[in-house]
Design an enzyme around this catalytic site. Sequence first.
Site, PDB file in Angstrom:
ATOM      1  N   HIS A   1       0.420   6.429  -5.545  1.00  0.00           N
ATOM      2  CA  HIS A   1       0.493   6.442  -7.005  1.00  0.00           C
ATOM      3  C   HIS A   1      -0.411   5.330  -7.546  1.00  0.00           C
ATOM      4  CE1 HIS A   1       3.115   3.051  -6.300  1.00  0.00           C
ATOM      5  NE2 HIS A   1       3.926   3.810  -5.584  1.00  0.00           N
TER       6      HIS A   1
ATOM      7  N   GLY B   1       0.161   2.391  -8.473  1.00  0.00           N
ATOM      8  CA  GLY B   1       0.366   1.091  -7.846  1.00  0.00           C
ATOM      9  C   GLY B   1      -0.473   0.956  -6.576  1.00  0.00           C
ATOM     10  N   HIS B   2      -0.480   2.022  -5.767  1.00  0.00           N
ATOM     11  CA  HIS B   2      -1.309   1.993  -4.555  1.00  0.00           C
ATOM     12  C   HIS B   2      -2.793   1.899  -4.908  1.00  0.00           C
ATOM     13  CE1 HIS B   2       2.286   4.177  -2.761  1.00  0.00           C
ATOM     14  NE2 HIS B   2       2.157   3.138  -1.971  1.00  0.00           N
TER      15      HIS B   2
ATOM     16  N   MET C   1       3.109   4.170   2.932  1.00  0.00           N
ATOM     17  CA  MET C   1       3.828   5.308   3.515  1.00  0.00           C
ATOM     18  C   MET C   1       3.418   6.596   2.788  1.00  0.00           C
ATOM     19  SD  MET C   1       7.493   3.895   4.747  1.00  0.00           S
ATOM     20  CE  MET C   1       8.329   3.977   3.185  1.00  0.00           C
ATOM     21  N   GLY C   2       2.269   6.564   2.103  1.00  0.00           N
ATOM     22  CA  GLY C   2       1.780   7.757   1.418  1.00  0.00           C
ATOM     23  C   GLY C   2       2.473   7.961   0.090  1.00  0.00           C
TER      24      GLY C   2
HETATM   25  O1  PAF Z   1       5.745  -0.915   1.542  1.00  0.00           O
HETATM   26  C1  PAF Z   1       5.597   0.074   2.295  1.00  0.00           C
HETATM   27  O2  PAF Z   1       5.111   1.136   1.898  1.00  0.00           O
HETATM   28  C2  PAF Z   1       6.040  -0.042   3.737  1.00  0.00           C
HETATM   29  O3  PAF Z   1       7.185  -0.831   3.857  1.00  0.00           O
HETATM   30  C3  PAF Z   1       4.933  -0.522   4.675  1.00  0.00           C
HETATM   31  C4  PAF Z   1       4.477  -1.937   4.337  1.00  0.00           C
HETATM   32  C5  PAF Z   1       3.743   0.420   4.590  1.00  0.00           C
HETATM   33  C6  PAF Z   1       5.433  -0.540   6.122  1.00  0.00           C
HETATM   34  O4  PAF Z   1       5.823   0.732   6.526  1.00  0.00           O
END
Ligand code: PAF
Length: 295
Positions: free
Chosen positions: A43, A45-46, A39-40
């Site tokens: 950070h 973790g992403h 969801m943008g």
């Molecule tokens: O974990 C998230 O950021 C959201 O729940 C996801 C998996 C992108 C679904 O909108």
Amino acid sequence: MTEPTSQPASTVGPLVVHTAEELRRALADAGRVALVPTMGALHEGHRSLMRLARAQADTVVVSIFVNPLQFGPNEDFDRYPRTLDTDTGVCAQEGVDVVFAPTVNTMYPTEQMVTVQAGAMGDRLEGASRPGFFTGVLTVVSKLLHLVGPDLAVFGQKDAQQLAVVRRMVADLNLPVEIVGAPTLRDPDGLATSSRNVYLDADERASALALSRALNAGRDAAADGPEAVRAAAQGVLDEAAKAAPPVELDYLALVDPATFTDVPADFTGEAVLAVAARVGTTRLIDNVPVRLTRS
Ligand code: PAF
């Protein structure tokens, strides 16, 4: 990718697409595709999810979509951070090929009548605290999987129940994708990285550290069985409830990682100790794996 380039991804940057048609064109001849749904407000973790994806695919797609369907009426949909330019820069540094950033209208051009429900697994813990949350998550994840058609999709273990219900959806609906779980990344003070950490002021952040302390205390008691694990974690959270600002516990549960049902008192094997709590106006979740060798 249709237009391979010899320049490093960090200087070229990902192709940013907003519609299903642009996405389809971007993914012609893409080879093995990995999707990282987000969801943008990206950070560290992403970044770790992207690195896992990068190591396993020819083409990495990051979706960035703040999904209205998974927010309750009193939740933070409006204030959720939206930082597409910065996020695109992060994706560039991680060698991401395509950023899919659809509008709400692209994802939901009409009322979403048909949804994907998690069943009993989605009714407890996060699902009990946030009614409709997992329906929103599974519906958007299945739409993203259909739009991108990835070979694998990477989700963080930090959202352990989400990871479990997504795995279950993929199995129950025979979706042709491999789900990869990525270990939780923590800041040096132990706080699990989360887009919502930006809401915390310094005092709230200090109080919030009780979540990881409680989980560690629980895990350290694993040799004494499930009840000892719960009690050790609960002890830390009881203290944190008296702190300023207080940690207001939503749930603490020791569960089977596949079904998210509570493990019995005589359980041995792999479990997940999960916690959710509110600090100020911010709701935080965290979990650790716990190996129980003795009941
Ligand atoms: O974990 C998230 O950021 C959201 O729940 C996801 C998996 C992108 C679904 O909108």
